[in-house]
Design a protein around this motif. Structure first.
Motif, PDB file in Angstrom:
ATOM      1  N   ALA A  52       0.804  -1.225   0.000  1.00  8.13           N
ATOM      2  CA  ALA A  52       0.000   0.000   0.000  1.00  8.13           C
ATOM      3  C   ALA A  52       0.833   1.268   0.000  1.00  8.13           C
ATOM      4  O   ALA A  52       0.366   2.327  -0.453  1.00  8.13           O
ATOM      5  CB  ALA A  52      -0.928   0.000   1.223  1.00  8.13           C
ATOM      6  N   VAL A  53       2.041   1.223   0.518  1.00  8.18           N
ATOM      7  CA  VAL A  53       2.850   2.434   0.687  1.00  8.18           C
ATOM      8  C   VAL A  53       3.652   2.702  -0.582  1.00  8.18           C
ATOM      9  O   VAL A  53       4.368   1.824  -1.067  1.00  8.18           O
ATOM     10  CB  VAL A  53       3.798   2.277   1.898  1.00  8.18           C
ATOM     11  CG1 VAL A  53       4.725   3.474   2.002  1.00  8.18           C
ATOM     12  CG2 VAL A  53       2.995   2.120   3.171  1.00  8.18           C
ATOM     13  N   PRO A  54       3.555   3.921  -1.133  1.00  8.86           N
ATOM     14  CA  PRO A  54       4.356   4.220  -2.327  1.00  8.86           C
ATOM     15  C   PRO A  54       5.836   4.272  -1.992  1.00  8.86           C
ATOM     16  O   PRO A  54       6.233   4.685  -0.904  1.00  8.86           O
ATOM     17  CB  PRO A  54       3.830   5.596  -2.758  1.00  8.86           C
ATOM     18  CG  PRO A  54       3.229   6.191  -1.524  1.00  8.86           C
ATOM     19  CD  PRO A  54       2.687   5.039  -0.730  1.00  8.86           C
ATOM     20  N   GLU A  55       6.644   3.851  -2.940  1.00 12.18           N
ATOM     21  CA  GLU A  55       8.080   3.855  -2.723  1.00 12.18           C
ATOM     22  C   GLU A  55       8.611   5.279  -2.780  1.00 12.18           C
ATOM     23  O   GLU A  55       8.198   6.070  -3.627  1.00 12.18           O
ATOM     24  CB  GLU A  55       8.769   2.992  -3.782  1.00 12.18           C
ATOM     25  CG  GLU A  55      10.242   2.792  -3.533  1.00 12.18           C
ATOM     26  CD  GLU A  55      10.836   1.741  -4.448  1.00 12.18           C
ATOM     27  OE1 GLU A  55      12.029   1.420  -4.287  1.00 12.18           O
ATOM     28  OE2 GLU A  55      10.106   1.244  -5.331  1.00 12.18           O
ATOM     29  N   ARG A  56       9.479   5.616  -1.860  1.00 16.10           N
ATOM     30  CA  ARG A  56      10.047   6.960  -1.840  1.00 16.10           C
ATOM     31  C   ARG A  56      11.549   6.897  -2.137  1.00 16.10           C
ATOM     32  O   ARG A  56      12.179   5.854  -1.987  1.00 16.10           O
ATOM     33  CB  ARG A  56       9.798   7.633  -0.488  1.00 16.10           C
ATOM     34  CG  ARG A  56      10.583   7.020   0.651  1.00 16.10           C
ATOM     35  CD  ARG A  56      10.342   7.751   1.972  1.00 16.10           C
ATOM     36  NE  ARG A  56       8.999   7.565   2.458  1.00 16.10           N
ATOM     37  CZ  ARG A  56       8.611   7.915   3.679  1.00 16.10           C
ATOM     38  NH1 ARG A  56       9.463   8.465   4.523  1.00 16.10           N
ATOM     39  NH2 ARG A  56       7.355   7.713   4.061  1.00 16.10           N
ATOM     40  N   ALA A  57      12.076   8.028  -2.518  1.00 18.17           N
ATOM     41  CA  ALA A  57      13.510   8.086  -2.816  1.00 18.17           C
ATOM     42  C   ALA A  57      14.320   7.926  -1.541  1.00 18.17           C
ATOM     43  O   ALA A  57      13.897   8.328  -0.458  1.00 18.17           O
ATOM     44  CB  ALA A  57      13.837   9.421  -3.487  1.00 18.17           C
ATOM     45  N   ALA A  58      15.478   7.326  -1.692  1.00 25.57           N
ATOM     46  CA  ALA A  58      16.338   7.089  -0.536  1.00 25.57           C
ATOM     47  C   ALA A  58      16.889   8.398  -0.001  1.00 25.57           C
ATOM     48  O   ALA A  58      17.320   9.260  -0.757  1.00 25.57           O
ATOM     49  CB  ALA A  58      17.473   6.157  -0.922  1.00 25.57           C
ATOM     50  N   ASP A  59      16.830   8.547   1.296  1.00 30.95           N
ATOM     51  CA  ASP A  59      17.403   9.696   1.980  1.00 30.95           C
ATOM     52  C   ASP A  59      18.158   9.208   3.217  1.00 30.95           C
ATOM     53  O   ASP A  59      19.371   9.326   3.316  1.00 30.95           O
ATOM     54  CB  ASP A  59      16.313  10.696   2.370  1.00 30.95           C
ATOM     55  CG  ASP A  59      16.865  11.868   3.164  1.00 30.95           C
ATOM     56  OD1 ASP A  59      18.048  12.200   2.991  1.00 30.95           O
ATOM     57  OD2 ASP A  59      16.115  12.439   3.979  1.00 30.95           O
ATOM     58  N   TRP A  60      17.417   8.590   4.126  1.00 29.53           N
ATOM     59  CA  TRP A  60      18.036   8.036   5.329  1.00 29.53           C
ATOM     60  C   TRP A  60      18.919   6.832   4.971  1.00 29.53           C
ATOM     61  O   TRP A  60      20.017   6.669   5.484  1.00 29.53           O
ATOM     62  CB  TRP A  60      16.934   7.627   6.310  1.00 29.53           C
ATOM     63  CG  TRP A  60      17.364   7.607   7.746  1.00 29.53           C
ATOM     64  CD1 TRP A  60      18.482   8.171   8.281  1.00 29.53           C
ATOM     65  CD2 TRP A  60      16.673   6.984   8.833  1.00 29.53           C
ATOM     66  NE1 TRP A  60      18.532   7.961   9.641  1.00 29.53           N
ATOM     67  CE2 TRP A  60      17.424   7.226  10.010  1.00 29.53           C
ATOM     68  CE3 TRP A  60      15.493   6.254   8.938  1.00 29.53           C
ATOM     69  CZ2 TRP A  60      17.031   6.770  11.266  1.00 29.53           C
ATOM     70  CZ3 TRP A  60      15.088   5.806  10.185  1.00 29.53           C
ATOM     71  CH2 TRP A  60      15.857   6.054  11.340  1.00 29.53           C
ATOM     72  N   ARG A  61      18.410   5.993   4.086  1.00 31.02           N
ATOM     73  CA  ARG A  61      19.147   4.784   3.670  1.00 31.02           C
ATOM     74  C   ARG A  61      20.220   5.170   2.646  1.00 31.02           C
ATOM     75  O   ARG A  61      19.975   5.178   1.445  1.00 31.02           O
ATOM     76  CB  ARG A  61      18.198   3.759   3.073  1.00 31.02           C
ATOM     77  CG  ARG A  61      17.269   3.116   4.084  1.00 31.02           C
ATOM     78  CD  ARG A  61      16.147   2.359   3.407  1.00 31.02           C
ATOM     79  NE  ARG A  61      16.579   1.214   2.652  1.00 31.02           N
ATOM     80  CZ  ARG A  61      16.467  -0.059   3.056  1.00 31.02           C
ATOM     81  NH1 ARG A  61      15.929  -0.331   4.238  1.00 31.02           N
ATOM     82  NH2 ARG A  61      16.867  -1.048   2.302  1.00 31.02           N
ATOM     83  N   SER A  62      21.388   5.483   3.127  1.00 31.65           N
ATOM     84  CA  SER A  62      22.487   5.866   2.258  1.00 31.65           C
ATOM     85  C   SER A  62      23.623   4.862   2.396  1.00 31.65           C
ATOM     86  O   SER A  62      23.686   4.098   3.359  1.00 31.65           O
ATOM     87  CB  SER A  62      22.995   7.262   2.640  1.00 31.65           C
ATOM     88  OG  SER A  62      23.571   7.225   3.944  1.00 31.65           O
ATOM     89  N   GLU A  63      24.525   4.887   1.430  1.00 30.47           N
ATOM     90  CA  GLU A  63      25.707   4.025   1.521  1.00 30.47           C
ATOM     91  C   GLU A  63      26.535   4.369   2.753  1.00 30.47           C
ATOM     92  O   GLU A  63      27.113   3.497   3.402  1.00 30.47           O
ATOM     93  CB  GLU A  63      26.552   4.159   0.253  1.00 30.47           C
ATOM     94  CG  GLU A  63      25.941   3.496  -0.978  1.00 30.47           C
ATOM     95  CD  GLU A  63      25.795   1.995  -0.789  1.00 30.47           C
ATOM     96  OE1 GLU A  63      26.663   1.361  -0.144  1.00 30.47           O
ATOM     97  OE2 GLU A  63      24.798   1.439  -1.285  1.00 30.47           O
ATOM     98  N   ALA A  64      26.570   5.641   3.079  1.00 30.33           N
ATOM     99  CA  ALA A  64      27.340   6.065   4.248  1.00 30.33           C
ATOM    100  C   ALA A  64      26.743   5.489   5.532  1.00 30.33           C
ATOM    101  O   ALA A  64      27.475   5.040   6.430  1.00 30.33           O
ATOM    102  CB  ALA A  64      27.387   7.588   4.322  1.00 30.33           C
ATOM    103  N   LEU A  65      25.391   5.495   5.630  1.00 30.51           N
ATOM    104  CA  LEU A  65      24.756   4.943   6.832  1.00 30.51           C
ATOM    105  C   LEU A  65      24.949   3.432   6.881  1.00 30.51           C
ATOM    106  O   LEU A  65      25.218   2.870   7.958  1.00 30.51           O
ATOM    107  CB  LEU A  65      23.264   5.283   6.849  1.00 30.51           C
ATOM    108  CG  LEU A  65      22.485   4.730   8.044  1.00 30.51           C
ATOM    109  CD1 LEU A  65      23.082   5.189   9.360  1.00 30.51           C
ATOM    110  CD2 LEU A  65      21.008   5.096   7.949  1.00 30.51           C
ATOM    111  N   ALA A  66      24.830   2.750   5.750  1.00 31.67           N
ATOM    112  CA  ALA A  66      25.044   1.304   5.729  1.00 31.67           C
ATOM    113  C   ALA A  66      26.466   0.971   6.188  1.00 31.67           C
ATOM    114  O   ALA A  66      26.679   0.035   6.965  1.00 31.67           O
ATOM    115  CB  ALA A  66      24.791   0.754   4.325  1.00 31.67           C
ATOM    116  N   ALA A  67      27.436   1.746   5.724  1.00 26.17           N
ATOM    117  CA  ALA A  67      28.818   1.516   6.137  1.00 26.17           C
ATOM    118  C   ALA A  67      28.986   1.783   7.629  1.00 26.17           C
ATOM    119  O   ALA A  67      29.711   1.057   8.328  1.00 26.17           O
ATOM    120  CB  ALA A  67      29.758   2.410   5.332  1.00 26.17           C
TER     121      ALA A  67
END
Length: 559
Positions: A338-353
């Protein structure tokens, strides 16, 4: 004439019927300590193929059954004798109640016809005070049905049921064994998954669309593979992160945006990052106090709880702002659709690292000349040396703040049951896991204070061939107590005991055992255990001046 032949010559007894009633519930493992009120019933179970794990303390029978039940998803079975045998279980029973673990405990009762019996006590009030159910089986005509009903009650109420069966009734002769009623597993009401209501789905979707920092929090009720996959998808669509409760630790361990445990045992980086949340979607969790530290862990977030039976209050507080009644898998899947997909902001490569690479501990101090290790360095070494597919049992107490941080291990290889806050359960829980997973290596990560409470169970592990490696992080004290006392400037003398020779104790029970004087020795010891066929103990002396970060923040101390 053997005892077995003598019993057979006596003909059928009511304990034969009781044994049959348990066996038809597919009971194949029972943790027990025998006495007059349960030994004939237990012996019949053993003769007919049930594996009996005979422990050395009654508490440990019930605690081991708890872990067995949690790992297998079935009703755990334990047995103790009446009177003092039952009263010894008064710590394990409330732990099982609070953890919502279904058990059936065969406890016996004093003989009805006796005017006096030295183990006579009113058993029901003791059991009921723990929150467990107590059923008196005093009608021989109903006993088989009452056993079946106890299994139904344990499953439907998700708590222990203790059966009191007078020993003189158990010994009553039977002309023939009566027909048994249909077992619980045949008559239990089928509970189909609950779809979320459309109005709830619309409101939850609206809040998800409005939130900027979403965290999907998984609990034990959301461990099905489909629920895990749906949580991952929902987090990705919402630009959100994943986290778990402590009991569900490792649920998303291989996802790059998994922050790990939430709450009181969270890593420093998770504690910092998850404070940014403005919406937490909690699936399959009761939202216990320590999961959010009373709401302080995500102070600016609204909480959406997904549960088949949502409750307004959890451990004395309103824990959620909005509820969605439904099965965790179906609700998460519906939200993801039901939820539309949004552009990544919080989920960044820097945060994953950052989540992946930030050390779980500050720089550890080197080991001392006498082989005493920084617990952080010891746990990092254990994490490297212990294979990721081995089962870990995490104890309670100060050392668990360190051992809970071992990374990259799936949920089904990690067990912790901490709801009652009692130490001393580690040996029992490890035995339960080892009995549930025969032949598979189990590693108990325990403290010396906890181990010493039931050190006699090392003999049980050896005698029963349980594949447990007991790793004792040994600070010679009760760790939580010494750190809290020191933080207040109060003497710690009542909580410091020194380090006894645990290696000699374990060897006396027949275990392979060693003391870890140098961390470089650890892989070789793990390999020796892996190639053996029995339990082992490794004594790891640790520095009692190193306080876990999580405890330091609560104790108001520097670290």
């Amino acid at each position: 004439m053997s005892d077995s032949t003598s019993q057979q010559n006596r003909g059928l007894r009511l304990y034969d019927l009781l044994a049959s009633a348990f066996l038809q519930e597919k009971v194949d493992t029972c943790f027990a300590l025998l006495g007059d009120a349960n030994m004939y019933w237990a012996s019949r179970l053993a003769e007919r193929g049930c594996r009996m794990v005979h422990v050395r303390h009654e508490h440990c029978a019930v605690a081991a059954a708890m872990a067995w039940a949690r790992v297998t998803g079935r009703v755990g079975v334990a047995s103790v004798t009446c009177g003092p045998g039952l009263t010894q279980t008064m710590t394990a029973l409330p732990a099982a109640v609070l953890a919502r673990i279904p058990l059936v405990v065969f406890a016996g009762e004093p003989p009805l016809k006796a005017a006096w019996y030295n183990q006579m006590i009113e058993q029901a009030p003791f059991v009921q005070a723990t929150g467990a159910a107590y059923q008196r089986l005093h009608a021989p005509e109903r006993m088989a049905e009452a056993v079946r009903d106890a299994f139904i009650q344990a499953v439907e109420e998700r708590r222990p049921v203790v059966l009191g069966v007078p020993m003189d009734l158990q010994d009553r002769p039977l002309a023939e064994e009566p027909l048994l009623p249909p077992p619980a597993w045949k008559v239990l009401a089928r509970r189909s998954p609950i779809q979320p209501h459309p109005d709830d789905l619309a409101e939850a979707s609206r809040r998800l669309a409005a939130a900027r920092r979403v965290v999907i929090l998984g609990g034990l009720g959301a461990t099905a593979p489909a629920a895990v996959e749906a949580a991952r998808e929902l987090a990705a669509r919402c630009d959100g992160l994943l986290a778990t409760t402590l009991p569900a630790r490792g649920l998303y361990h291989d996802d790059p945006f998994d922050a790990g445990i939430a709450g009181g045992l969270a890593s420093p980086v998770a504690t910092e990052v998850l404070k940014e949340a403005d919406l937490v979607v909690a699936a399959g969790t009761s939202l216990a106090y320590h999961t959010s530290m009373g709401g302080k862990f995500w102070p600016n977030a609204q909480v959406l709880q997904i549960d088949t039976d949502p409750a307004t209050l959890s451990q004395g507080r309103v824990a959620a702002d909005i509820h969605m009644r439904g099965d965790a898998t179906l609700a998460l899947q519906a939200l993801a659709a039901a939820v539309p997909e949004r552009a990544a902001d919080w989920r960044s490569e820097a945060l994953a690292a950052r989540l992946r690479e930030t050390p779980v501990f500050p720089a550890a101090e080197p080991s001392s000349a006498d082989g005493v290790h920084d617990p952080r360095a010891a746990v990092l070494a254990l994490d490297r040396a212990i294979p990721k597919d081995w089962h870990l049992v995490n104890t309670s107490g100060h050392v668990s703040s360190f051992t809970a941080q071992m990374r990259g291990r799936p949920h089904d290889r990690f067990l912790t049951i901490r709801e009652f806050g009692a130490i001393g359960n580690g040996t029992s829980f490890a035995m339960g896991v080892a009995a549930a997973r025969p032949g598979q290596p189990v590693v108990l990560l325990d403290g010396d204070g906890s181990l010493m409470m039931h050190v006699q169970e090392l003999e049980t592990m050896q005698r029963c061939g349980l594949r447990v490696l007991v790793v004792v992080l040994n600070d010679g004290a009760y760790g939580s107590e010494i750190h809290k006392l020191r933080a207040r400037g109060v003497t710690d003398s009542g909580a410091v005991f020194g380090r006894p020779d645990l290696v000699a104790v374990a060897q006396g029970f027949g275990l392979m055992a060693g003391r870890l004087d140098d961390l470089i020795q650890l892989p070789a010891f793990v390999e020796r255990f892996a190639t053996g066929d029995g339990p082992a103990l490794l004594d790891v002396p640790i520095n009692d001046r190193v306080m876990a970060t999580q405890m330091a923040s609560r104790a108001g101390a520097s670290h």
